[in-house]
Design a protein around this motif. Structure first.
Motif, PDB file in Angstrom:
ATOM      1  N   ALA A  21       0.831  -1.199   0.000  1.00  0.00           N
ATOM      2  CA  ALA A  21       0.000   0.000   0.000  1.00  0.00           C
ATOM      3  C   ALA A  21       0.870   1.254   0.000  1.00  0.00           C
ATOM      4  CB  ALA A  21      -0.919  -0.005   1.213  1.00  0.00           C
ATOM      5  N   PHE A  22       1.959   1.215   0.752  1.00  0.00           N
ATOM      6  CA  PHE A  22       2.862   2.366   0.774  1.00  0.00           C
ATOM      7  C   PHE A  22       3.516   2.576  -0.592  1.00  0.00           C
ATOM      8  CE2 PHE A  22       7.161   4.140   1.571  1.00  0.00           C
ATOM      9  CZ  PHE A  22       6.751   5.412   1.941  1.00  0.00           C
ATOM     10  N   ALA A  23       3.924   1.489  -1.225  1.00  0.00           N
ATOM     11  CA  ALA A  23       4.521   1.610  -2.564  1.00  0.00           C
ATOM     12  C   ALA A  23       3.534   2.236  -3.545  1.00  0.00           C
ATOM     13  CB  ALA A  23       4.971   0.238  -3.050  1.00  0.00           C
ATOM     14  N   ALA A  24       2.264   1.888  -3.413  1.00  0.00           N
ATOM     15  CA  ALA A  24       1.241   2.461  -4.302  1.00  0.00           C
ATOM     16  C   ALA A  24       1.102   3.965  -4.085  1.00  0.00           C
ATOM     17  CB  ALA A  24      -0.094   1.762  -4.076  1.00  0.00           C
ATOM     18  N   LEU A  25       1.275   4.430  -2.849  1.00  0.00           N
ATOM     19  CA  LEU A  25       1.177   5.857  -2.575  1.00  0.00           C
ATOM     20  C   LEU A  25       2.282   6.657  -3.260  1.00  0.00           C
ATOM     21  CD1 LEU A  25       0.278   5.970   1.232  1.00  0.00           C
ATOM     22  CD2 LEU A  25      -1.217   6.479  -0.702  1.00  0.00           C
TER      23      LEU A  25
END
Length: 408
Positions: A21-25
């Motif tokens: 999820a952090f990578a997607a941000l």
């Protein structure tokens, strides 16, 4: 040796939904969402989520909303300019050092010629950022993979990647010999909340102290409520307040620091009070015309006796950190008040006095009293153009009310 500071690293972000999820941000779409959510009202979050999910993946919207909330919380510590460029985790926001305190600590290191620091248990990178902005190169280490990724992203977002190397590793396995100084910020929260026993920190205070003593210079961030007996004689202990609120304590080791000394530092002014050793217990006596409330950092550092000596005053009670004198005294380390009335504690008498003087605004301060300020104000039924300050405390062991107003 027990494993310390967080969880075992995983192989890749694909194995960890939080890291994914952090990578997607950090994709262009994620960054666009975060920019759009900068000023959103959390009260409208359901409607905002519904609208955004029409054009963006639901998981990305949830992650962006969560990050937007964290950024809003982080403004109090980092300021809006940095907070809305940085990334956070819930624990990271809670445990990160506020910028003013981190900058003070970095300045002390830089002033002693420190050019490189091993920042152990770096969290989301708040201290690493301050050190880098002071011109110091930093190895920032955290064992939690997501936290390390967030710290790396923050270094990049603030243009400090050339000075901050982030490493995901167990801090007990880091060779700190190549660095001028070591900084350790042990985790002081667990699954059940705040940890008060220094040996329950992660890593324990004993391990952090041993690591500090191996370095030319070192600093350990600890809770301001640490018992003084837990502080070894090798350390200079500093308590730091910011805007009147005590934020943390730091143990300093090595060349340039004063082993055994206690220090209180007040931000943003930078005023600092220190003593090589605790002074004898100060005198106790009757309430004079003036009352002084020491800053919390002074109280935590056990330097109240130093202020009593400086102002030629006395304590109102041997167990209470209120100083009184017959002559006015000005100091950045105290808030001063002129006392007009000293009465035995009585709600009825206080209410009558306030009504007689038409007091509509009442500041309530207490030390050594179980009365809640809001409850007292409610019961006073205040009305009128005047203002006053009441101190609920003990004088020579007796519950007492002191009424007055601020000096100046």
């Amino acid at each position: 040796m027990d494993r310390v500071n967080a969880t075992t690293p995983s192989a890749s972000s694909a194995d960890d939904p939080a890291r994914a999820a952090f990578a997607a941000l950090r994709t262009p779409e994620g960054e666009q969402l975060l920019a759009e959510l900068r000023d959103h009202d959390p009260a409208d979050e359901l409607a905002t989520a519904t609208r955004l999910r029409r054009t963006h993946p639901a998981d990305l919207v949830s992650a962006a909303l969560g990050q937007a909330r964290l950024r809003q919380r982080a403004v109090a510590k980092f300021g809006a300019e940095d907070a809305y460029r940085m990334y956070f985790t819930p624990n990271g926001v809670e445990q990160a050092t506020r910028t003013s305190v981190a900058a003070h600590r970095a300045a002390r290191f830089a002033g002693l010629g420190v050019r490189s620091v091993a920042d152990l248990c770096c969290g989301i990178g708040g201290d690493a950022i301050a050190l880098a902005r002071a011109g110091i190169s930093v190895l920032a280490v955290d064992r939690d993979p997501l936290t390390a990724e967030v710290a790396r992203a923050n270094a990049e977002a603030l243009g400090l990647a050339d000075l901050i190397e982030v490493r995901c590793a167990d801090v007990t396995e880091i060779d700190t010999a190549p660095y001028d100084a070591v900084f350790v910020d042990p985790a002081r929260r667990g699954g059940r909340g705040r940890i008060f026993d220094p040996e329950a920190y992660s890593p324990p205070l004993s391990w952090a102290t041993a690591a500090a003593l191996k370095a030319p210079r070192a600093a350990l961030k600890i809770a301001p409520g640490i018992p003084h007996e837990a502080i070894g004689p090798e350390a200079e202990a500093e308590w730091i307040s910011d805007g009147g609120d005590v934020k943390e304590a730091v143990l300093w080791y090595g060349e340039g620091f004063a082993p055994g000394a206690f220090r209180a530092t007040l931000l943003p002014s930078g005023a600092t009070l220190s003593a090589p050793a605790p002074l004898p217990a100060p005198p106790v006596g009757p309430v004079g015309r003036y009352l002084y409330e020491p800053d919390g950092a002074v109280i935590r550092a056990h330097l109240v006796a130093d202020l009593v000596e400086r102002c030629g005053g006395r304590l109102v009670d041997e167990t209470i950190a209120y100083i009184t004198s017959d002559e006015p005294y000005s100091s950045p380390y105290v808030a001063g008040y002129e006392i007009t009335d000293e009465l035995p504690f009585s709600m009825k008498r206080l209410k009558a006095l306030l009504r007689e003087r038409r007091i509509g605004v009442l500041t309530v301060k207490k030390r050594g009293s179980a009365v809640e300020p809001e409850e007292l104000r409610r019961r006073m039924k205040l009305s009128g153009p005047g203002s006053a300050t009441v101190f609920l405390t003990r004088v020579a062991g007796a519950p007492t009310m002191l009424i007055g107003h601020p000096l100046g």
